[in-house]
Every structure is written in structure tokens, then in C-alpha cells.
Design a protein around this motif. Sequence first.
Motif, PDB file in Angstrom:
ATOM      1  N   VAL A 112       0.897  -1.158   0.000  1.00  0.00           N
ATOM      2  CA  VAL A 112       0.000   0.000   0.000  1.00  0.00           C
ATOM      3  C   VAL A 112       0.932   1.204   0.000  1.00  0.00           C
ATOM      4  O   VAL A 112       1.846   1.286   0.828  1.00  0.00           O
ATOM      5  N   VAL A 113       0.734   2.106  -0.960  1.00  0.00           N
ATOM      6  CA  VAL A 113       1.585   3.288  -1.084  1.00  0.00           C
ATOM      7  C   VAL A 113       0.806   4.493  -0.573  1.00  0.00           C
ATOM      8  O   VAL A 113      -0.271   4.801  -1.078  1.00  0.00           O
ATOM      9  N   SER A 114       1.355   5.147   0.454  1.00  0.00           N
ATOM     10  CA  SER A 114       0.671   6.280   1.085  1.00  0.00           C
ATOM     11  C   SER A 114       1.431   7.573   0.773  1.00  0.00           C
ATOM     12  O   SER A 114       2.653   7.639   0.895  1.00  0.00           O
ATOM     13  N   VAL A 115       0.683   8.597   0.377  1.00  0.00           N
ATOM     14  CA  VAL A 115       1.264   9.902   0.061  1.00  0.00           C
ATOM     15  C   VAL A 115       0.528  10.956   0.883  1.00  0.00           C
ATOM     16  O   VAL A 115      -0.704  10.943   0.944  1.00  0.00           O
ATOM     17  N   SER A 116       1.277  11.840   1.531  1.00  0.00           N
ATOM     18  CA  SER A 116       0.692  12.842   2.414  1.00  0.00           C
ATOM     19  C   SER A 116       0.921  14.247   1.870  1.00  0.00           C
ATOM     20  O   SER A 116       2.014  14.560   1.387  1.00  0.00           O
ATOM     21  N   LEU A 117      -0.100  15.087   1.971  1.00  0.00           N
ATOM     22  CA  LEU A 117      -0.021  16.464   1.474  1.00  0.00           C
ATOM     23  C   LEU A 117      -0.682  17.400   2.478  1.00  0.00           C
ATOM     24  O   LEU A 117      -1.756  17.073   3.008  1.00  0.00           O
ATOM     25  N   GLY A 118      -0.057  18.533   2.736  1.00  0.00           N
ATOM     26  CA  GLY A 118      -0.665  19.516   3.629  1.00  0.00           C
ATOM     27  C   GLY A 118      -0.100  19.417   5.032  1.00  0.00           C
ATOM     28  O   GLY A 118       1.104  19.234   5.217  1.00  0.00           O
ATOM     29  N   VAL A 158      -3.515   7.477  12.812  1.00  0.00           N
ATOM     30  CA  VAL A 158      -3.094   8.886  12.890  1.00  0.00           C
ATOM     31  C   VAL A 158      -3.693   9.455  14.166  1.00  0.00           C
ATOM     32  O   VAL A 158      -4.920   9.515  14.307  1.00  0.00           O
ATOM     33  N   SER A 159      -2.836   9.838  15.129  1.00  0.00           N
ATOM     34  CA  SER A 159      -3.392  10.321  16.401  1.00  0.00           C
ATOM     35  C   SER A 159      -3.877  11.762  16.271  1.00  0.00           C
ATOM     36  O   SER A 159      -4.839  12.149  16.926  1.00  0.00           O
ATOM     37  N   ARG A 160      -3.207  12.546  15.427  1.00  0.00           N
ATOM     38  CA  ARG A 160      -3.671  13.921  15.225  1.00  0.00           C
ATOM     39  C   ARG A 160      -2.901  14.541  14.065  1.00  0.00           C
ATOM     40  O   ARG A 160      -1.896  14.000  13.625  1.00  0.00           O
ATOM     41  N   ILE A 161      -3.378  15.653  13.613  1.00  0.00           N
ATOM     42  CA  ILE A 161      -2.590  16.420  12.665  1.00  0.00           C
ATOM     43  C   ILE A 161      -2.139  17.703  13.361  1.00  0.00           C
ATOM     44  O   ILE A 161      -2.617  18.037  14.445  1.00  0.00           O
ATOM     45  N   VAL A 162      -1.193  18.386  12.756  1.00  0.00           N
ATOM     46  CA  VAL A 162      -0.659  19.620  13.337  1.00  0.00           C
ATOM     47  C   VAL A 162      -1.210  20.784  12.512  1.00  0.00           C
ATOM     48  O   VAL A 162      -0.701  21.080  11.426  1.00  0.00           O
ATOM     49  N   PRO A 163      -2.291  21.405  12.990  1.00  0.00           N
ATOM     50  CA  PRO A 163      -2.938  22.446  12.181  1.00  0.00           C
ATOM     51  C   PRO A 163      -1.974  23.580  11.860  1.00  0.00           C
ATOM     52  O   PRO A 163      -1.149  23.965  12.694  1.00  0.00           O
ATOM     53  N   GLY A 164      -2.051  24.053  10.648  1.00  0.00           N
ATOM     54  CA  GLY A 164      -1.228  25.193  10.245  1.00  0.00           C
ATOM     55  C   GLY A 164       0.196  24.831   9.847  1.00  0.00           C
ATOM     56  O   GLY A 164       1.004  25.712   9.588  1.00  0.00           O
ATOM     57  N   SER A 165       0.513  23.526   9.768  1.00  0.00           N
ATOM     58  CA  SER A 165       1.893  23.128   9.461  1.00  0.00           C
ATOM     59  C   SER A 165       2.125  22.875   7.975  1.00  0.00           C
ATOM     60  O   SER A 165       3.239  22.554   7.562  1.00  0.00           O
ATOM     61  N   ALA A 166       1.094  22.996   7.159  1.00  0.00           N
ATOM     62  CA  ALA A 166       1.266  22.761   5.713  1.00  0.00           C
ATOM     63  C   ALA A 166       2.172  23.825   5.114  1.00  0.00           C
ATOM     64  O   ALA A 166       2.170  24.972   5.574  1.00  0.00           O
ATOM     65  N   PRO A 167       2.951  23.473   4.094  1.00  0.00           N
ATOM     66  CA  PRO A 167       3.738  24.500   3.403  1.00  0.00           C
ATOM     67  C   PRO A 167       2.805  25.620   2.928  1.00  0.00           C
ATOM     68  O   PRO A 167       1.791  25.339   2.291  1.00  0.00           O
ATOM     69  N   PRO A 168       3.123  26.885   3.260  1.00  0.00           N
ATOM     70  CA  PRO A 168       2.190  27.986   2.962  1.00  0.00           C
ATOM     71  C   PRO A 168       1.825  28.073   1.480  1.00  0.00           C
ATOM     72  O   PRO A 168       0.684  28.438   1.143  1.00  0.00           O
ATOM     73  N   GLU A 169       2.778  27.684   0.598  1.00  0.00           N
ATOM     74  CA  GLU A 169       2.492  27.833  -0.839  1.00  0.00           C
ATOM     75  C   GLU A 169       1.347  26.924  -1.298  1.00  0.00           C
ATOM     76  O   GLU A 169       0.765  27.136  -2.360  1.00  0.00           O
ATOM     77  N   LEU A 170       1.012  25.905  -0.510  1.00  0.00           N
ATOM     78  CA  LEU A 170      -0.107  25.037  -0.895  1.00  0.00           C
ATOM     79  C   LEU A 170      -1.452  25.727  -0.683  1.00  0.00           C
ATOM     80  O   LEU A 170      -2.435  25.382  -1.341  1.00  0.00           O
ATOM     81  N   GLY A 171      -1.495  26.654   0.277  1.00  0.00           N
ATOM     82  CA  GLY A 171      -2.771  27.305   0.579  1.00  0.00           C
ATOM     83  C   GLY A 171      -3.815  26.301   1.050  1.00  0.00           C
ATOM     84  O   GLY A 171      -4.994  26.434   0.743  1.00  0.00           O
ATOM     85  N   GLU A 173      -5.629  24.166   4.205  1.00  0.00           N
ATOM     86  CA  GLU A 173      -5.856  23.906   5.632  1.00  0.00           C
ATOM     87  C   GLU A 173      -6.189  22.435   5.745  1.00  0.00           C
ATOM     88  O   GLU A 173      -7.090  21.948   5.063  1.00  0.00           O
ATOM     89  N   GLY A 174      -5.492  21.731   6.611  1.00  0.00           N
ATOM     90  CA  GLY A 174      -5.774  20.305   6.778  1.00  0.00           C
ATOM     91  C   GLY A 174      -4.790  19.450   5.998  1.00  0.00           C
ATOM     92  O   GLY A 174      -3.749  19.922   5.529  1.00  0.00           O
ATOM     93  N   ARG A 175      -5.144  18.198   5.845  1.00  0.00           N
ATOM     94  CA  ARG A 175      -4.213  17.231   5.263  1.00  0.00           C
ATOM     95  C   ARG A 175      -4.950  16.277   4.333  1.00  0.00           C
ATOM     96  O   ARG A 175      -6.039  15.807   4.661  1.00  0.00           O
ATOM     97  N   PHE A 176      -4.325  15.999   3.195  1.00  0.00           N
ATOM     98  CA  PHE A 176      -4.784  14.910   2.337  1.00  0.00           C
ATOM     99  C   PHE A 176      -3.846  13.729   2.514  1.00  0.00           C
ATOM    100  O   PHE A 176      -2.622  13.905   2.598  1.00  0.00           O
TER     101      PHE A 176
END
Length: 183
Positions: A112-118, A158-171, A173-176
Motif C-alpha cells: 500500500v503506497v501512502s502519500v501525504s499532502l498539507g 493517525v493520532s492527530r494532525i498539526v494544524p497550520g503546518s502545511a507549506p504555505p504555498e499550498l494554501g 488547511e488540513g491534510r490529504f
Amino acid sequence: MRRCVSLMDGPVPGYVPIVRGGGKMHVRMLCLGRHWNPKTYQYGAARDDFDGLAAPPLPSSFERLARDIARSVGMVIDPDLCILNYYPADGRMGLHQDKDESPSSIAAGVPVVSVSLGDTARFLFGGLKRLDPISPINLQSGDAFVFGGPARLRYHGVSRIVPGSAPPELGLEGRFNLTLRQY
Ligand code: SIN
Ligand code: MN
């Protein structure tokens, strides 16, 4: 990333699944290629647990990405489905195994190949038994994680995400998270 947004908010939109026990998941899910039914834990062509719509096709660019990532770690996948999940600020996912693909795919250790964004996720990687020790790993935007061979059935969540940690250029909020799979 833009493709994930347009799919999630497209004509067959992502939705918050309700699992067998009646609880709501803490993500928005959209399956591509095949639908994972959260009531039966089986794959099918349509979203029988929700709106009856057919799962949209798996984009060929997603398929290629999975093949390339698997190849980069010496593994082979012939992907036919993707589970695309969106985690809002309070998104999470309990510890589980990915074991609803075909017995032959699992027995062969097809990854299973997992890719994370945001936003960064606090990802929990356990062992083959639920109570095995768990290592927390930060999955950042752009990270890939491959569960293959002997690691195919390792528990994870996934225990949690870190809000606001996405690279700003992505614009974003949240995670894919995309998990590409071979049924
Ligand atoms: C999953 O286990 O299906 C998703 C894992 C993740 O979001 O990193
Ligand atoms: Mn999983």
C-alpha cells in the motif's frame, strides 16, 4: 494537491463515513477506482453505504505515482484503487490494519503506497499485533510511506494532525492522504 481538492469537492464528493458500529470517522473519504464500504469492510463499484454513486475512476497520474514510489523501494504494485482522505484540524484515524484487499494481493505483500499532502500528521506505526509497541512518525507534506512485504499488515493510525503546518504555498488547511492499493 489541486487534483485532490477538485476530486474531494467534485461531482462525486468526499463524505464522512459511518462505520459498522455506527461511529463517524474523523476524515472525509473519497474512493477512486473501487469503493471501500465502511459498513461491510469490502470493496465494491458503488457507494452503497452512502449515495449509491459509482466510485470515480483512478486518475492515471495517481497510478503512475504509486508505481514510481513502489519501484523506488524495490517493490511492485499494479494499483487499481485509491482511498483519498481529508483530515480537518481535528482529523484522526484509529489504529487498524489494511486487510480488505484481495487475499492474493495481501499474501504477495503487494504494497500500500501512502502519500501525504498539507498539514503534518502524527502517524502511529505499530506491529502485526494490535498491542505491539508503536512508533510515532511525523508524516509531512510530500512524504511517501510504503507498507509492503512483511510490513503489509502492520497496524497504523493517525493520532492527530498539526494544524497550520502545511507549506504555505499550498494554501491548504488540513491534510490529504492518498493510499494507493492493488485489490
Ligand atoms: C490510512 O491508514 O488509511 C491512512 C493513513 C494516513 O492518513 O497516513
Ligand atoms: Mn490504513
